[in-house]
Write an enzyme that holds these catalytic residues in place. Structure first.
Site, PDB file in Angstrom:
ATOM      1  N   LYS A 131      60.964  29.862  26.276  1.00 61.19           N
ATOM      2  CA  LYS A 131      61.188  30.847  27.280  1.00 61.19           C
ATOM      3  C   LYS A 131      60.508  32.273  26.680  1.00 61.19           C
ATOM      4  O   LYS A 131      60.395  32.375  25.374  1.00 61.19           O
ATOM      5  CB  LYS A 131      62.642  31.162  27.380  1.00 61.19           C
ATOM      6  N   HIS A 134      61.808  38.053  26.780  1.00 61.52           N
ATOM      7  CA  HIS A 134      61.833  39.212  27.636  1.00 61.52           C
ATOM      8  C   HIS A 134      62.379  40.683  27.083  1.00 61.52           C
ATOM      9  O   HIS A 134      63.043  40.545  25.976  1.00 61.52           O
ATOM     10  CB  HIS A 134      62.083  38.894  28.887  1.00 61.52           C
ATOM     11  N   HIS A 137      66.027  40.700  25.400  1.00 61.73           N
ATOM     12  CA  HIS A 137      66.105  40.299  23.883  1.00 61.73           C
ATOM     13  C   HIS A 137      65.901  41.635  23.082  1.00 61.73           C
ATOM     14  O   HIS A 137      65.870  41.522  21.944  1.00 61.73           O
ATOM     15  CB  HIS A 137      65.317  39.069  23.405  1.00 61.73           C
TER      16      HIS A 137
END
Ligand code: ARG
Length: 570
Positions: A131, A134, A137
């Site tokens: 993932k 983004h 985080h």
């Protein structure tokens, strides 16, 4: 000398002189000392109300008696007002001591070794494999980074753990997708983006063709069984994700001591499950194994699904135990969004039920959500803001502002990097962590607001004043010239720095440092506006330069502790 302690000692001596032996520790007196909101009421105030009972005298009488018997050089005046003892520190002495202490301790000013011999484990950032990193985080990464730095500053051994999200059936699907449609070079070149594309395609096609799901499950089973091909692809996905993430970590100056993530605990859960069973905590519920937490008002902790699969909390139990065994921590922090409040409450409760007293040393350091210009960020709606895009945009915007404000600056690129990143990180750490944050460029990059660039600019201004003074002859500072309220306000803040840092560590709250840096920058800018530093009178000039140097040093340290760099020119 630390004024609080010195004042407390004077009070203790006076108490003994006036009332004979008293049963009170100097630390308790120091802790009771207040800093009045208004300097007209003194620099410290000691409330005498609590002593009233033990001494059988009214607070007013106690304060009067103490005021009469306190005479020390560093105290300009003591007043007894309505049960309070108000201390006015002699302003010149105050300036000399505060600046002397800060500058003589240098980079260690504000620190002590209260953490020596102690270990803290910090679980932070903890990204998910395949993932993209983004903006969601950002907070865990920067709060964790700041807490690592703050603990180390106080002498702790801090172990930073990136508890990777690298386990789950989705990885079987990803391998299935990769085997069908992917190829090595595309994924190697495109990184996480390519993996996400494969995953999205898999899910879309699986809607039409449910057989794909079986394929995904089969691959996941292979990962679980340690099939070499499955593991090779899976580990490669991991390294590609980490390579992408490391670009962000490098930009932000963030480092980890361990990347032991969820899959690391695959072979460490059975003992925990056995132990739960042996301790009579595991009960069967529709084929699944759970720990009942009803008594504590919580839903059960699901330990094993009916198909035998372990869960997020099963891994966290194994991880908690492993960390205790491996690092023998005194404190174990989990920097994770408040959406997981229940998860951590359950986790700590199960540890407690297992009889692990050290559950008390575990703490969920939770924080609010980040939205972007009022829009929430959701992967599903495709409005994700990726962290590296955001950071690079911040750098580009800072570059444009610098070009406009300081066209002659050398290393514009380097300064833009520091200021752009500083703006984002500072913004993220400005509010109490539990608050939700709405990120906007206007506010983050405003050079006049309560922002990173503003504090950085103030630091650079202090550096510039000091540079101008380099050739000037040194003189003995005349500390009495720092008696004006603007200078005194600056020094009061400098004096508070150690206490601010201690509270920030104790409450796991970096925003206290961020806010402090704004307060100090504002106070210094007022001082600078009111007082010319490079005056002709050598004693005044020397004193103001010392104050400027202390501000420079403390601002730089404060910024470092929240993970922001401090350029010397802007
Ligand atoms: N990977 C998880 C997420 O992104 C966070 C993991 C936090 N750490 C833990 N030990 N549970 O939400």
């Amino acid at each position: 000398m630390d004024f609080k302690t010195a004042v407390a000692n004077e009070i203790l001596t006076a108490l003994k002189a006036a009332f004979g032996e008293v049963d009170i520790a100097p630390e308790a007196i120091a802790a009771a000392l207040e800093v009045p909101p208004d300097t007209a009421m003194g620099d410290y105030a000691f409330p005498c109300f609590k002593l009233s009972k033990a001494l059988r005298k009214s607070p007013m009488m106690i304060a009067d008696a103490l005021a009469d018997s306190i005479h020390a050089d560093f105290i300009g005046k003591v007043e007894s007002v309505k049960g309070y003892l108000n201390f006015f520190i002699d302003k010149a002495t105050y300036a000399e001591k505060v600046l002397g202490l800060a500058l003589s301790q240098g980079e260690r000013y504000g620190a002590d070794d209260s953490g020596a011999g102690k270990t803290v484990v910090l679980d932070y950032s903890s990204i998910n494999i395949a993932k993209r990193f983004h903006i969601g985080h950002l907070s865990t990464t920067m709060i964790g980074n700041s807490l690592v730095r703050l603990h180390r500053f106080f002498g702790w051994r801090a172990v930073g753990v990136n508890h990777l999200g690298d386990w789950g059936t989705q990885f079987g699907k990803m391998i299935a997708a990769y085997k069908r449609w992917g190829d090595h070079d595309t994924v190697a070149a495109g990184g996480v983006d390519e993996m996400v594309k494969l995953y999205v395609r898999f899910n879309t096609e699986a809607k039409e063709n449910p057989a794909l799901d079986d394929e995904g499950r089969a691959w996941f089973k292979k990962i679980e069984d340690g099939d070499p091909e499955a593991l090779e692809i899976f580990n490669w996905f991991k390294s590609v994700t980490l390579k992408d993430a490391e670009r962000v970590y490098d930009l932000l100056g963030v480092k980890f001591d361990s990347y032991a993530g969820e899959s690391f605990y695959n072979d460490k859960m059975q003992p925990i499950i056995d132990e739960l069973k042996a301790k009579g905590l595991l009960i069967e519920d529709k084929g699944a194994q759970i720990v009942d937490l009803q008594e504590w008002g919580m839903p059960p902790a699901l330990i094993l699904r009916s198909d035998g699969a372990t869960l997020y909390i099963t891994r966290d139990l194994a991880a908690a135990k492993y960390r205790k065994d491996t690092y023998n921590f005194d404190k174990s922090l989990y920097v994770v969004a408040y959406q997981q409040n229940l998860h951590f409450k359950q986790l700590f409760k199960v540890l407690e039920l297992m009889g692990y007293e050290w559950y008390k040393q575990c703490e969920h350091v939770n924080f609010g959500m980040v939205s972007f210009g009022g829009e929430s960020l959701s992967t599903r709606e495709g409005r994700v803001v990726y962290l590296d895009d955001l950071l690079h945009e911040a750098i580009a915007k800072a570059r444009a502002i610098i070009e406009e404000k300081s066209p002659d600056l050398e290393d514009k690129d380097e300064v833009a990097r520091q200021v752009g990143l500083g703006a984002v990180v500072f913004f993220d750490l400005y509010n109490n962590r539990i608050k939700d944050i709405d990120f906007t460029w206007e506010r983050a990059l405003n050079f006049d607001g309560e922002t990173g660039p503003y504090v950085q600019y103030t630091h650079a201004r202090a550096c510039s004043v000091l540079r101008k003074a380099e050739g000037v002859e040194k003189a003995k500072p005349d500390f009495a010239t720092l008696s004006d309220p603007f200078s005194q306000d600056v020094m009061r803040l400098i004096e508070q720095f150690p206490d601010i840092l201690k509270s920030a560590v104790n409450r796991s709250e970096p925003s206290m440092v961020t806010r402090f840096s704004v307060d100090l920058a504002q106070a210094f800018n007022k001082f600078y506006y009111e007082n010319k530093v490079m005056v002709d009178e050598p004693g005044t000039r020397a004193a103001r330069l010392l104050l400027t140097d202390a501000v420079r040093q403390v601002l730089k340290q404060a910024l470092y502790l929240i993970g922001v760099e401090a350029p010397e020119r802007m």
